[in-house]
Design a protein around this motif. Structure first.
Motif, short mmCIF file in Angstrom:
data_model
loop_
_atom_site.label_atom_id
_atom_site.label_comp_id
_atom_site.label_asym_id
_atom_site.label_seq_id
_atom_site.Cartn_x
_atom_site.Cartn_y
_atom_site.Cartn_z
N ILE A 118 -22.44 -12.92 -9.41
CA ILE A 118 -23.85 -12.62 -9.21
C ILE A 118 -24.63 -13.92 -9.04
O ILE A 118 -24.58 -14.80 -9.91
N ALA A 119 -25.31 -14.06 -7.90
CA ALA A 119 -26.16 -15.23 -7.66
C ALA A 119 -27.58 -14.90 -8.07
O ALA A 119 -28.10 -13.83 -7.74
N THR A 120 -28.21 -15.80 -8.80
CA THR A 120 -29.59 -15.59 -9.24
C THR A 120 -30.47 -16.73 -8.72
O THR A 120 -30.00 -17.83 -8.46
N TYR A 121 -31.74 -16.42 -8.59
CA TYR A 121 -32.70 -17.43 -8.15
C TYR A 121 -33.40 -17.98 -9.40
O TYR A 121 -34.46 -17.52 -9.79
N SER A 144 -21.90 -21.89 -12.86
CA SER A 144 -22.47 -23.11 -12.29
C SER A 144 -23.18 -24.00 -13.29
O SER A 144 -23.40 -25.18 -13.03
N ARG A 145 -23.58 -23.48 -14.43
CA ARG A 145 -24.27 -24.33 -15.40
C ARG A 145 -23.29 -25.33 -15.99
O ARG A 145 -22.13 -25.04 -16.23
N GLY A 146 -23.81 -26.53 -16.25
CA GLY A 146 -22.95 -27.61 -16.70
C GLY A 146 -22.62 -28.56 -15.56
O GLY A 146 -22.16 -29.67 -15.79
N HIS A 147 -22.86 -28.11 -14.31
CA HIS A 147 -22.71 -28.99 -13.14
C HIS A 147 -24.11 -29.45 -12.76
O HIS A 147 -24.91 -28.67 -12.26
N ASN A 148 -24.40 -30.71 -12.97
CA ASN A 148 -25.76 -31.20 -12.80
C ASN A 148 -26.29 -31.05 -11.37
O ASN A 148 -27.49 -30.97 -11.16
N ASN A 149 -25.37 -31.06 -10.38
CA ASN A 149 -25.84 -30.97 -9.00
C ASN A 149 -25.70 -29.57 -8.43
O ASN A 149 -25.91 -29.35 -7.25
N ALA A 150 -25.32 -28.59 -9.23
CA ALA A 150 -25.24 -27.21 -8.75
C ALA A 150 -26.63 -26.59 -8.78
O ALA A 150 -27.37 -26.75 -9.75
N PRO A 151 -27.04 -25.92 -7.70
CA PRO A 151 -28.39 -25.37 -7.66
C PRO A 151 -28.57 -24.20 -8.63
O PRO A 151 -27.68 -23.36 -8.78
N GLU A 152 -29.72 -24.16 -9.29
CA GLU A 152 -30.06 -23.02 -10.14
C GLU A 152 -30.67 -21.90 -9.31
O GLU A 152 -30.51 -20.72 -9.61
N ALA A 153 -31.40 -22.29 -8.25
CA ALA A 153 -32.03 -21.31 -7.37
C ALA A 153 -31.11 -21.07 -6.18
O ALA A 153 -31.13 -21.81 -5.20
N VAL A 154 -30.27 -20.04 -6.27
CA VAL A 154 -29.28 -19.75 -5.23
C VAL A 154 -29.85 -18.70 -4.27
O VAL A 154 -30.18 -17.59 -4.68
N LEU A 155 -29.97 -19.07 -2.99
CA LEU A 155 -30.45 -18.12 -1.99
C LEU A 155 -29.36 -17.15 -1.59
O LEU A 155 -29.58 -15.95 -1.41
#
Length: 267
Positions: A118-121, A144-155
């Motif tokens: 599930i991708a969340t914005y 994805s959390r814990g990866h500093n360069n992974a986007p939190e706002a996923v389109l």
């Protein structure tokens, strides 16, 4: 008729009924034996769910159940043969609970090898192995959390043939390996100064090329040719050659700053 004309997603169930996700009118269901007649919160679904669902994604996860990705949480729908007997169940972020949804704004849902991603914005990507959203309480684990360069706002995101999820943000492109959840950022490979990636679903062609939608047309690239940086920056300590700790000090906190000058045209 349709409860709303703003259509974000469409799919069909095993019985051939069309499931139409609208942005302002919730879920609409049309039986192909009666084209043009839609069941929605305007009629038989009235009172069964919140009318203000803003649906972005509709995905079948079993023969008679679908998941709705909305701006107001994740919704499971059990579709009865008599559509008026269908059931709805909503899952929301629960602050302070690690295994709840990371964010209520769902942008995309994918099912791969019995795992639902599930991708969340605003909360990155999470996954659950729940097989029945009505008899079980799903537990959501962040990918994805814990990866500093992974986007939190996923389109948007999409699975490829190599077991990766390609993750698209407004100004970022990267992939997460489904084997070890390692994230790689490829944004530096794209010239995106005046370009924003859109919510269009990424497509992989028969030759393996990936196509992304943007505000400046489409972008086509070969995922196999993207390169990551293997450069390991040197570590400098600016506190002198010796560090002394007191008798009551048991830890040594360190702050690290890594500077990436890969795109250095303006420096």
């Amino acid at each position: 008729s349709l409860s709303d004309n703003t259509i974000y997603d469409i799919c069909s169930d095993k019985q051939g009924r069309l499931l139409v996700g609208t942005f302002w009118g919730g879920l609409n269901v049309m039986d192909m034996s009666n084209p043009g007649k839609f069941y929605s919160s305007d009629n038989i679904f009235k009172g069964k769910y919140a009318h203000d669902w803003q649906i972005r994604n509709v995905v079948m996860y079993s023969d008679n159940c679908c998941l709705l990705g909305t701006n107001n949480g994740l919704v499971a729908v059990r579709l009865a043969k008599d559509i008026s007997h269908s059931e709805f169940k909503t899952f929301l972020r629960e602050p302070g609970k690690e295994k709840s949804l990371p964010n209520n704004k769902i942008s995309r849902i994918i099912k791969e090898n019995c795992i639902t991603y599930i991708a969340t914005y605003g909360g990155g990507i999470c996954k659950t192995s729940c097989n029945d959203f009505f008899s079980e309480k799903p537990e959501f684990e962040s990918c994805s959390r814990g990866h500093n360069n992974a986007p939190e706002a996923v389109l948007m995101f999409s699975a490829d043939r190599e077991g990766n999820l390609w993750v698209i943000g407004e100004k970022s492109v990267g992939k997460i390996s489904l084997r070890n959840l390692v994230y790689q950022n490829f944004t530096h490979e794209f010239s995106i100064d005046d370009m924003i990636f859109s919510e269009a679903h990424p497509t992989i062609t028969s030759s393996g090329m990936m196509v992304l939608g943007t505000t400046q047309g489409i972008t086509i690239f070969d995922p196999q040719r993207l390169q990551t940086s293997n450069y390991v920056p040197p570590l400098w300590i600016n506190k002198g050659r010796n560090i002394k700790l007191g008798a009551d000090e048991t830890t040594l906190p360190l702050e690290v700053s890594a500077l990436d000058y890969n795109r250095n045209e303006e420096i």
